[in-house]
Design a protein around this motif. Sequence first.
Motif, PDB file in Angstrom:
ATOM      1  N   MET A  30      -4.889   2.637   9.333  1.00 53.12           N
ATOM      2  CA  MET A  30      -4.394   1.425   8.685  1.00 53.12           C
ATOM      3  C   MET A  30      -4.641   0.188   9.544  1.00 53.12           C
TER       4      MET A  30
ATOM      5  N   THR B 104       0.540   5.283   0.493  1.00 50.84           N
ATOM      6  CA  THR B 104      -0.486   6.151   1.065  1.00 50.84           C
ATOM      7  C   THR B 104       0.102   7.463   1.566  1.00 50.84           C
TER       8      THR B 104
ATOM      9  N   VAL C 177       3.571  -1.060   3.879  1.00 52.43           N
ATOM     10  CA  VAL C 177       2.959   0.256   3.692  1.00 52.43           C
ATOM     11  C   VAL C 177       4.072   1.273   3.462  1.00 52.43           C
TER      12      VAL C 177
ATOM     13  N   THR D  27       0.851  -1.187   0.000  1.00 53.40           N
ATOM     14  CA  THR D  27       0.000   0.000   0.000  1.00 53.40           C
ATOM     15  C   THR D  27       0.885   1.236   0.000  1.00 53.40           C
TER      16      THR D  27
ATOM     17  N   ALA E 296      -2.203  -5.261   6.388  1.00 55.68           N
ATOM     18  CA  ALA E 296      -1.686  -4.231   5.478  1.00 55.68           C
ATOM     19  C   ALA E 296      -0.491  -4.696   4.658  1.00 55.68           C
TER      20      ALA E 296
END
Length: 255
Positions: free
Chosen positions: A174, A166, A182, A164, A179
């Motif tokens: 989150m 972001t 990240v 991810t 996840a």
Amino acid sequence: MRHIHIVGIGAGHPDHLTLQAVAAIARSDVFFLFDKGQDKAQLSSLRHDMIRRHRGDSPYRLVQGESPAWSSRGPGYEGIVADLNRRKTILTGQLIDTELAPGEHAAILVWGDPALYDSTIRIIDALGAERPDLTYDVIPGISSVQALAARHRIPLNLVGDPVTITPARRLDAMDWESAGTVVAMLDGGDALTRLVGRDLEIFYGAYLGMAQEKLLAGPLDGLAQAIAVYRADARRQHGWIMDSYLLRRCRPAAG
């Protein structure tokens, strides 16, 4: 016809330029440069160096525009960004109309990759819709995400896990159990300090590819405060900071 090359120039090192980017620079007649003030003069200097290195001896023009300043206008973050991009679109349209002649090619040099957290593609696409004689292409660049993983010598993803990317302002929401990896960008505050105690490891990088590059890696609980202090000091020293970081759950000890 008039043509614009939107050129990704990498995360900061001059050798991040791809051969495709070098070719686009070499065939451009004019370069649109957007000045962000004296604090970020190093960024302008790096662009100028790339142009001098790869454009060759034939004549070209540098057209400077003053980049619109970030303001608090607009409802919420999205409204602020929309207002900023509206003003950027007006400025860029004026430069195209006054400085780019029929048959000429222009280049806009974009940090990292133009497809990732940058509005240049949207701006030029909107301007092209209003100008039937304007075409453009996009030259991909090495993003800070790629440079971060490479400088830490790690794969971006763990086997079978998602990745991810972001804005840091979304990290609080989150779900760290699912996840995977990240990568956080655009951290204008103290998002990291709010994640202490969640059993995360961090791979941090600032000024990637530049002389003042800074890399830190390890359990976040032991590094969050040091990174916060470093970021504040770097802003005071340089007037700006470009950084990103990769987060994932701490791996169990071997054995």
